[in-house]
Design a protein around this motif. Structure first.
Motif, PDB file in Angstrom:
ATOM      1  N   ASP A 197      11.631  -2.359  11.604  1.00 16.23           N
ATOM      2  CA  ASP A 197      12.770  -3.072  12.165  1.00 16.23           C
ATOM      3  C   ASP A 197      13.008  -4.442  11.524  1.00 16.23           C
ATOM      4  O   ASP A 197      14.142  -4.849  11.300  1.00 16.23           O
ATOM      5  CB  ASP A 197      12.484  -3.239  13.669  1.00 16.23           C
ATOM      6  CG  ASP A 197      13.582  -3.981  14.381  1.00 16.23           C
ATOM      7  OD1 ASP A 197      14.721  -3.870  13.940  1.00 16.23           O
ATOM      8  OD2 ASP A 197      13.284  -4.669  15.373  1.00 16.23           O
ATOM      9  N   ARG A 246      -6.492  -6.697  16.560  1.00 16.34           N
ATOM     10  CA  ARG A 246      -6.879  -7.373  15.320  1.00 16.34           C
ATOM     11  C   ARG A 246      -6.339  -6.593  14.122  1.00 16.34           C
ATOM     12  O   ARG A 246      -6.119  -5.386  14.202  1.00 16.34           O
ATOM     13  CB  ARG A 246      -8.412  -7.413  15.194  1.00 16.34           C
ATOM     14  CG  ARG A 246      -9.084  -8.439  16.083  1.00 16.34           C
ATOM     15  CD  ARG A 246      -8.948  -9.840  15.509  1.00 16.34           C
ATOM     16  NE  ARG A 246      -9.475 -10.862  16.389  1.00 16.34           N
ATOM     17  CZ  ARG A 246      -8.789 -11.475  17.348  1.00 16.34           C
ATOM     18  NH1 ARG A 246      -7.546 -11.155  17.566  1.00 16.34           N
ATOM     19  NH2 ARG A 246      -9.341 -12.410  18.087  1.00 16.34           N
ATOM     20  N   ALA A 262       3.488   2.921  15.715  1.00 20.20           N
ATOM     21  CA  ALA A 262       2.715   1.768  15.212  1.00 20.20           C
ATOM     22  C   ALA A 262       3.569   0.528  15.408  1.00 20.20           C
ATOM     23  O   ALA A 262       3.660  -0.326  14.530  1.00 20.20           O
ATOM     24  CB  ALA A 262       2.350   1.977  13.751  1.00 20.20           C
ATOM     25  N   ALA A 268      10.321  -6.785   9.216  1.00 20.63           N
ATOM     26  CA  ALA A 268       9.768  -7.067   7.886  1.00 20.63           C
ATOM     27  C   ALA A 268       8.410  -6.410   7.778  1.00 20.63           C
ATOM     28  O   ALA A 268       7.671  -6.327   8.765  1.00 20.63           O
ATOM     29  CB  ALA A 268       9.626  -8.573   7.681  1.00 20.63           C
ATOM     30  N   ALA A 304       0.997  -9.519  11.688  1.00 23.84           N
ATOM     31  CA  ALA A 304       0.114 -10.080  10.662  1.00 23.84           C
ATOM     32  C   ALA A 304       0.935 -10.881   9.659  1.00 23.84           C
ATOM     33  O   ALA A 304       0.465 -11.876   9.104  1.00 23.84           O
ATOM     34  CB  ALA A 304      -0.655  -8.967   9.969  1.00 23.84           C
ATOM     35  N   SER A 348       1.072 -14.498  10.172  1.00 20.73           N
ATOM     36  CA  SER A 348      -0.154 -15.284  10.060  1.00 20.73           C
ATOM     37  C   SER A 348      -0.309 -15.787   8.627  1.00 20.73           C
ATOM     38  O   SER A 348      -0.339 -15.011   7.679  1.00 20.73           O
ATOM     39  CB  SER A 348      -1.351 -14.402  10.434  1.00 20.73           C
ATOM     40  OG  SER A 348      -2.519 -15.112  10.156  1.00 20.73           O
ATOM     41  N   VAL A 391       3.335  -5.117  19.153  1.00 19.79           N
ATOM     42  CA  VAL A 391       3.781  -5.836  20.345  1.00 19.79           C
ATOM     43  C   VAL A 391       4.816  -6.882  19.942  1.00 19.79           C
ATOM     44  O   VAL A 391       4.980  -7.193  18.771  1.00 19.79           O
ATOM     45  CB  VAL A 391       2.580  -6.523  21.037  1.00 19.79           C
ATOM     46  CG1 VAL A 391       1.575  -5.515  21.541  1.00 19.79           C
ATOM     47  CG2 VAL A 391       1.921  -7.514  20.099  1.00 19.79           C
ATOM     48  N   SER A 451      -3.853 -17.059  17.842  1.00  9.89           N
ATOM     49  CA  SER A 451      -2.646 -17.225  17.025  1.00  9.89           C
ATOM     50  C   SER A 451      -2.111 -18.650  17.190  1.00  9.89           C
ATOM     51  O   SER A 451      -1.658 -19.266  16.213  1.00  9.89           O
ATOM     52  CB  SER A 451      -1.591 -16.180  17.369  1.00  9.89           C
ATOM     53  OG  SER A 451      -1.325 -16.183  18.733  1.00  9.89           O
ATOM     54  N   MET A 466       3.576 -19.157  21.386  1.00  4.21           N
ATOM     55  CA  MET A 466       2.535 -18.168  21.067  1.00  4.21           C
ATOM     56  C   MET A 466       1.781 -17.847  22.348  1.00  4.21           C
ATOM     57  O   MET A 466       0.619 -18.202  22.526  1.00  4.21           O
ATOM     58  CB  MET A 466       1.614 -18.730  20.006  1.00  4.21           C
ATOM     59  CG  MET A 466       2.441 -19.194  18.816  1.00  4.21           C
ATOM     60  SD  MET A 466       1.679 -19.003  17.268  1.00  4.21           S
ATOM     61  CE  MET A 466       3.016 -18.666  16.178  1.00  4.21           C
ATOM     62  N   ARG A 481      15.354  -1.340   9.528  1.00 12.14           N
ATOM     63  CA  ARG A 481      15.942  -0.275  10.339  1.00 12.14           C
ATOM     64  C   ARG A 481      15.096  -0.121  11.595  1.00 12.14           C
ATOM     65  O   ARG A 481      13.880  -0.236  11.546  1.00 12.14           O
ATOM     66  CB  ARG A 481      15.958   1.067   9.594  1.00 12.14           C
ATOM     67  CG  ARG A 481      16.818   1.108   8.360  1.00 12.14           C
ATOM     68  CD  ARG A 481      18.290   0.849   8.600  1.00 12.14           C
ATOM     69  NE  ARG A 481      18.963   1.728   9.519  1.00 12.14           N
ATOM     70  CZ  ARG A 481      19.664   2.811   9.176  1.00 12.14           C
ATOM     71  NH1 ARG A 481      19.722   3.175   7.923  1.00 12.14           N
ATOM     72  NH2 ARG A 481      20.289   3.532  10.072  1.00 12.14           N
ATOM     73  N   GLY A 504       4.745  -6.066   7.463  1.00 17.03           N
ATOM     74  CA  GLY A 504       3.698  -7.035   7.805  1.00 17.03           C
ATOM     75  C   GLY A 504       3.458  -7.152   9.296  1.00 17.03           C
ATOM     76  O   GLY A 504       2.367  -7.453   9.733  1.00 17.03           O
TER      77      GLY A 504
HETATM   78  C1  FAD Z   1       0.385 -15.639  14.405  1.00 22.54           C
HETATM   79  C2  FAD Z   1      -0.631 -14.531  14.458  1.00 22.54           C
HETATM   80  C3  FAD Z   1      -1.851 -14.684  13.804  1.00 22.54           C
HETATM   81  C4  FAD Z   1      -2.799 -13.645  13.812  1.00 22.54           C
HETATM   82  N1  FAD Z   1      -3.975 -13.839  13.147  1.00 22.54           N
HETATM   83  C5  FAD Z   1      -4.884 -12.830  13.092  1.00 22.54           C
HETATM   84  C6  FAD Z   1      -6.092 -12.978  12.349  1.00 22.54           C
HETATM   85  O1  FAD Z   1      -6.333 -13.998  11.734  1.00 22.54           O
HETATM   86  N2  FAD Z   1      -6.942 -11.940  12.318  1.00 22.54           N
HETATM   87  C7  FAD Z   1      -6.719 -10.778  12.984  1.00 22.54           C
HETATM   88  O2  FAD Z   1      -7.536  -9.858  12.897  1.00 22.54           O
HETATM   89  N3  FAD Z   1      -5.591 -10.609  13.722  1.00 22.54           N
HETATM   90  C8  FAD Z   1      -4.665 -11.606  13.797  1.00 22.54           C
HETATM   91  N4  FAD Z   1      -3.516 -11.447  14.537  1.00 22.54           N
HETATM   92  C9  FAD Z   1      -3.308 -10.174  15.258  1.00 22.54           C
HETATM   93  C10 FAD Z   1      -2.825  -9.079  14.294  1.00 22.54           C
HETATM   94  O3  FAD Z   1      -1.798  -9.589  13.493  1.00 22.54           O
HETATM   95  C11 FAD Z   1      -2.364  -7.846  15.037  1.00 22.54           C
HETATM   96  O4  FAD Z   1      -3.444  -7.357  15.794  1.00 22.54           O
HETATM   97  C12 FAD Z   1      -1.893  -6.748  14.081  1.00 22.54           C
HETATM   98  O5  FAD Z   1      -0.812  -7.219  13.302  1.00 22.54           O
HETATM   99  C13 FAD Z   1      -1.441  -5.513  14.834  1.00 22.54           C
HETATM  100  O6  FAD Z   1      -0.947  -4.596  13.902  1.00 22.54           O
HETATM  101  P1  FAD Z   1       0.027  -3.395  14.318  1.00 22.54           P
HETATM  102  O7  FAD Z   1       0.371  -2.726  13.039  1.00 22.54           O
HETATM  103  O8  FAD Z   1      -0.586  -2.600  15.393  1.00 22.54           O
HETATM  104  O9  FAD Z   1       1.321  -4.036  14.957  1.00 22.54           O
HETATM  105  P2  FAD Z   1       2.291  -5.194  14.484  1.00 22.54           P
HETATM  106  O10 FAD Z   1       1.639  -6.063  13.510  1.00 22.54           O
HETATM  107  O11 FAD Z   1       2.802  -5.791  15.745  1.00 22.54           O
HETATM  108  O12 FAD Z   1       3.460  -4.401  13.741  1.00 22.54           O
HETATM  109  C14 FAD Z   1       4.387  -3.621  14.440  1.00 22.54           C
HETATM  110  C15 FAD Z   1       5.665  -3.490  13.640  1.00 22.54           C
HETATM  111  O13 FAD Z   1       6.532  -2.553  14.272  1.00 22.54           O
HETATM  112  C16 FAD Z   1       7.872  -2.969  14.149  1.00 22.54           C
HETATM  113  N5  FAD Z   1       8.683  -2.332  15.207  1.00 22.54           N
HETATM  114  C17 FAD Z   1       8.632  -2.537  16.532  1.00 22.54           C
HETATM  115  N6  FAD Z   1       9.507  -1.728  17.172  1.00 22.54           N
HETATM  116  C18 FAD Z   1      10.125  -1.000  16.214  1.00 22.54           C
HETATM  117  C19 FAD Z   1      11.128   0.022  16.238  1.00 22.54           C
HETATM  118  N7  FAD Z   1      11.643   0.462  17.392  1.00 22.54           N
HETATM  119  N8  FAD Z   1      11.564   0.543  15.075  1.00 22.54           N
HETATM  120  C20 FAD Z   1      11.039   0.124  13.883  1.00 22.54           C
HETATM  121  N9  FAD Z   1      10.075  -0.829  13.814  1.00 22.54           N
HETATM  122  C21 FAD Z   1       9.615  -1.379  14.959  1.00 22.54           C
HETATM  123  C22 FAD Z   1       7.780  -4.484  14.310  1.00 22.54           C
HETATM  124  O14 FAD Z   1       8.913  -5.132  13.727  1.00 22.54           O
HETATM  125  C23 FAD Z   1       6.476  -4.786  13.575  1.00 22.54           C
HETATM  126  O15 FAD Z   1       6.714  -5.127  12.237  1.00 22.54           O
HETATM  127  C24 FAD Z   1      -2.535 -12.444  14.534  1.00 22.54           C
HETATM  128  C25 FAD Z   1      -1.328 -12.304  15.206  1.00 22.54           C
HETATM  129  C26 FAD Z   1      -0.364 -13.320  15.168  1.00 22.54           C
HETATM  130  C27 FAD Z   1       0.941 -13.143  15.890  1.00 22.54           C
END
Ligand code: FAD
Length: 700
Positions: free
Chosen positions: A255, A514, A333, A257, A262, A265, A336, A379, A460, A302, A259
């Motif tokens: 939807d 994480r 995936a 970018a 993560a 960060s 949040v 965060s 945050m 998208r 990353g």
């Molecule tokens: C500022 C910050 C710093 C952090 N620092 C660390 C760290 O140092 N070390 C660590 O281990 N963890 C860190 N975390 C936590 C870590 O980033 C998350 O645990 C990890 O990114 C989760 O990955 P994920 O792929 O499950 O989900 P996300 O990273 O949340 O990715 C989900 C993706 O899905 C997309 N999406 C949502 N709904 C839709 C839809 N309907 N259609 C299409 N796309 C959609 C979103 O746009 C997003 O890009 C940090 C988090 C933040 C916010």
């Protein structure tokens, strides 16, 4: 800290191995350019691989016809950067300095070769990644973002480009250098996004910019794939790598970018393998490159809006702005989403002083101001540390009375040791103030209320799962996280209550929030999906499911096409026969209403994108009015899933100039439900253009 690629400046230039050059030569064809010939223009599709045999190619400045610094490519080098993998466009133009000879290979064929020869692929991708890194660092790009600090919409574009590692230049509206003044005049002193010198992108949204850059948004109806991965955070991208490596056709829809969280960060220090840390955006982007290399496709920005069940056990995902994807399995995936402040209009200053991420893009707004970070988790702590490098002072507002319960102790120690950070316990934000931009906030600590001046507030305070689009097809826990495994009686640990839908990463109930655990779950889930699918969709033809590139989903699947590949070939043969015999009715009957015919080139009279039945009729009319054509032998037809490649040779004469030409061409034709929907031609437009050129008097 690690980046996305090596430093081109210090990288040792290693020529391609002789065997690799032979392999390229075997599938390519030699072409020569005269001094001053343009080899690629800004916005041209990177649809061929160019290896330089002799001569010299220079890269041009985005705003002028001048050479960019000292950047030239000579014998033994090759043209291109990472956009080649995803089927994107050129950011910069290329020109032959002297007579230059190249070997050119159509992108599809080159990707196929790279998939078969990993050492060649490694070499090319290493150079491509280093070039992209340099383009970003030097801000060498034809995309110019003007006045993003004044306009939330333009700011969204800047954030999108930056988080997706797309090089761009940014200008202040009151900038005093020559280019800033030219642009400000061009855009009437209003914030805007310009592409290729003077093309204003309107509306200036990430979506339109992505369209210009051809970031695979053209998902038509009923695209089919083995796995649809929704979300490109660490979990989704890890799954994308493994799905591609296992030979499954996979599409990732993101939807915002690549990353995910993560990407917000600026420094991840606890991910194995990067002892000096890596930014989350760089880490996941590296994963994307890896996934592209294995043939997984990406579409961003998208959004999947709805999921439904179709007949035959397929899932149907409906995308924002139209388009449907039919998938045999779904990987949730979606992570949040950051919580907003509990204020009356929390969105009021979003991207105008209120931010949910702390990366370089947002840090720019902290210069000459105090920054405020709300939250007591890791965060928030990382954001405060990062922002303290640029802000006067960083205030951390925490509702509770200590950090030790919510933040890692190493971070607490660092915050306490940093003189530019002040921590306010028992404090919350109660109001935001400002005009077009945030200027002040009201904060309350017990009974004491005070105003803080700030132009940058970072919220945050946790997040809630993105599950609305799942349309109640799977069971969620009381907080909205997706339940998997034994909790819902599923056979496999990461499978949801609905067979064929799997969930990984932060969106999954009980997951560790994480990067490493999200990436780990994304990696292991693919073997569960593989087991569920049994046999992956078969692909036909010379390109296997390991082919890299944006069209892999279509290639690996039947592309929403219930016809067999033999029937598709027959449709294309009939189409050619109808063209050859001038059977207009027959031709229209074999063409989809929205047929698209793309003919490359600039000076060639038929060049351009011709759409619909009227476009088809026009281009054929023009062809018969301007030239005579004959094919000495019938073309070859090669089936590739829903596509048919037609390879042939033609001789012709341009009527206006009476010049003759010879053309080796390839037509890549997509067929859906017995109708031709898309034709992409690969022709020697230079040879054709030379033939069609008039002499100085305008006579043949
Ligand atoms: C500022 C910050 C710093 C952090 N620092 C660390 C760290 O140092 N070390 C660590 O281990 N963890 C860190 N975390 C936590 C870590 O980033 C998350 O645990 C990890 O990114 C989760 O990955 P994920 O792929 O499950 O989900 P996300 O990273 O949340 O990715 C989900 C993706 O899905 C997309 N999406 C949502 N709904 C839709 C839809 N309907 N259609 C299409 N796309 C959609 C979103 O746009 C997003 O890009 C940090 C988090 C933040 C916010």
């Amino acid at each position: 800290m690690e980046g996305i690629g090596a430093d081109l400046e210090v990288m040792k230039r290693v020529p391609l191995a002789a065997g690799h050059i032979d392999a390229i030569r075997a599938i390519g064809r030699e072409r020569s350019y005269g001094a001053g010939d343009i080899i690629a223009r800004i916005g041209d599709p990177m649809d061929r691989f160019l290896y330089v045999v002799e001569g010299e190619i220079e890269v041009l400045e985005p705003h002028s016809e001048k050479r960019m610094g000292d950047v030239t490519l000579g014998p033994g080098q090759f043209v291109g950067e990472l956009s080649f993998l995803s089927g994107g466009n050129y950011f910069l133009a290329m020109r032959a300095v002297s007579r230059t000879v190249t070997i050119e290979v159509a992108r599809e064929a080159m990707l196929d070769l790279m998939a078969r020869v990993p050492e060649l692929s490694d070499h090319i991708i290493t150079v491509f990644a280093a070039r992209r890194q340099q383009l970003i660092e030097r801000r060498s790009s034809s995309i110019e973002v003007i006045g993003s600090d004044l306009d939330p919409d333009i700011q969204k574009v800047a954030a999108f480009l930056s988080r997706n590692h797309i090089p761009f230049q940014s200008f202040d509206l009151d900038g005093s250098d020559e280019e800033a003044m030219r642009l400000c005049k061009l855009v009437d002193h209003k914030p805007a996004v310009i592409f290729d010198h003077d093309h204003k992108i309107e509306p200036a949204t990430p979506r339109e910019v992505a369209r210009e850059l051809k970031m695979n948004l053209d998902i038509g109806d009923d695209l089919r794939t083995d796995i649809l991965i929704v979300g490109a955070g660490p979990a989704g991208v890890a799954a994308a790598v493994h799905a591609g490596a296992e030979g499954l056709s996979a599409l990732v829809v993101e939807d915002t970018a690549i990353g995910g969280q993560a990407g917000a960060s600026s420094r991840i220090e606890n991910y194995m393998g990067f002892p000096t840390g890596i930014s989350g955006a760089d880490l996941v982007f590296r994963g994307q490159i890896q996934a592209l290399r294995f043939g997984t496709c990406f579409a961003t920005p998208r959004r999947v809006e709805r999921l439904s069940l179709e007949r035959g056990g397929l899932f149907c995902a409906s995308l924002d702005g139209g388009g449907r994807v039919l998938a045999r399995s779904i990987l949730v995936a979606t992570g949040v989403q950051y919580r907003r402040l509990p204020l009356e209009r929390p969105e009021q200053f979003e991207n105008a002083g209120v931010f949910y991420a702390a990366t370089e893009t947002e840090a720019r707004f902290c210069r000459n101001t105090d920054a405020v970070v709300v939250g007591g988790g890791n965060s928030a702590g990382q954001a405060a540390m990062y922002l303290s490098r640029v802000a006067h002072l960083v205030h951390i507002l925490v509702r509770g009375d200590k950090l030790s319960d919510t933040m890692s102790s190493y971070l607490v120690q660092r915050l306490e040791a940093q003189p530019k950070i002040e921590i306010h316990f028992g404090t919350e934000v109660t109001a935001l103030h400002g005009g077009d931009h945030l200027e002040q906030i009201t904060v309350r600590s017990g009974d004491a209320v005070r105003i803080l001046s700030t132009r940058a507030l970072f919220v945050m305070i946790g997040a809630s799962p993105n599950t609305g689009w799942l349309s109640e097809l799977v069971e969620l826990d009381s907080c909205g996280f997706v339940k998997t495994g034994t909790a819902v009686g599923a056979h496999r640990p990461l499978e949801t209550s609905r067979q064929g839908i799997f969930a990984v990463g932060d969106v999954r109930a009980g997951s560790v929030k994480r990067v490493a655990s999200a990436a780990g779950e994304g990696s292991v889930v693919v073997s569960e999906i593989y087991e569920f699918l049994g046999e992956p969709m078969t692909s036909v033809g010379p390109t296997s499911s390991h082919v890299v590139g944006s069209d892999a989903v279509r290639r690996n699947s039947s592309g929403g096409n219930s016809m067999s590949t033999e029937e598709n070939v027959q449709t294309v043969k009939d189409f050619f026969a109808a063209m050859g015999s001038g059977d207009k009715q027959g031709l229209l009957a074999l063409s989809a209403e929205d047929i698209e015919w793309i003919i490359p080139g600039e000076d060639w009279p038929l060049a351009g994108t011709h759409r619909g039945h009227s476009g088809l009729a026009d281009v054929l009319r023009k062809a018969s009015a301007t030239m005579e054509l004959s094919s000495p032998e019938p073309p070859d037809f090669v089936a590739q899933g829903d596509r048919v490649l037609v390879v042939g040779f033609a001789r012709g004469r341009i009527k206006a100039t009476n010049r003759t030409f010879e053309d080796h061409w390839v037509f890549a034709i997509t067929v859906r439900n017995s109708k031709v929907t898309n034709i992409r031609e690969y022709i020697d437009t230079q040879a054709l253009a030379r033939a069609s050129q008039m002499d100085a008097s305008g006579l043949a």
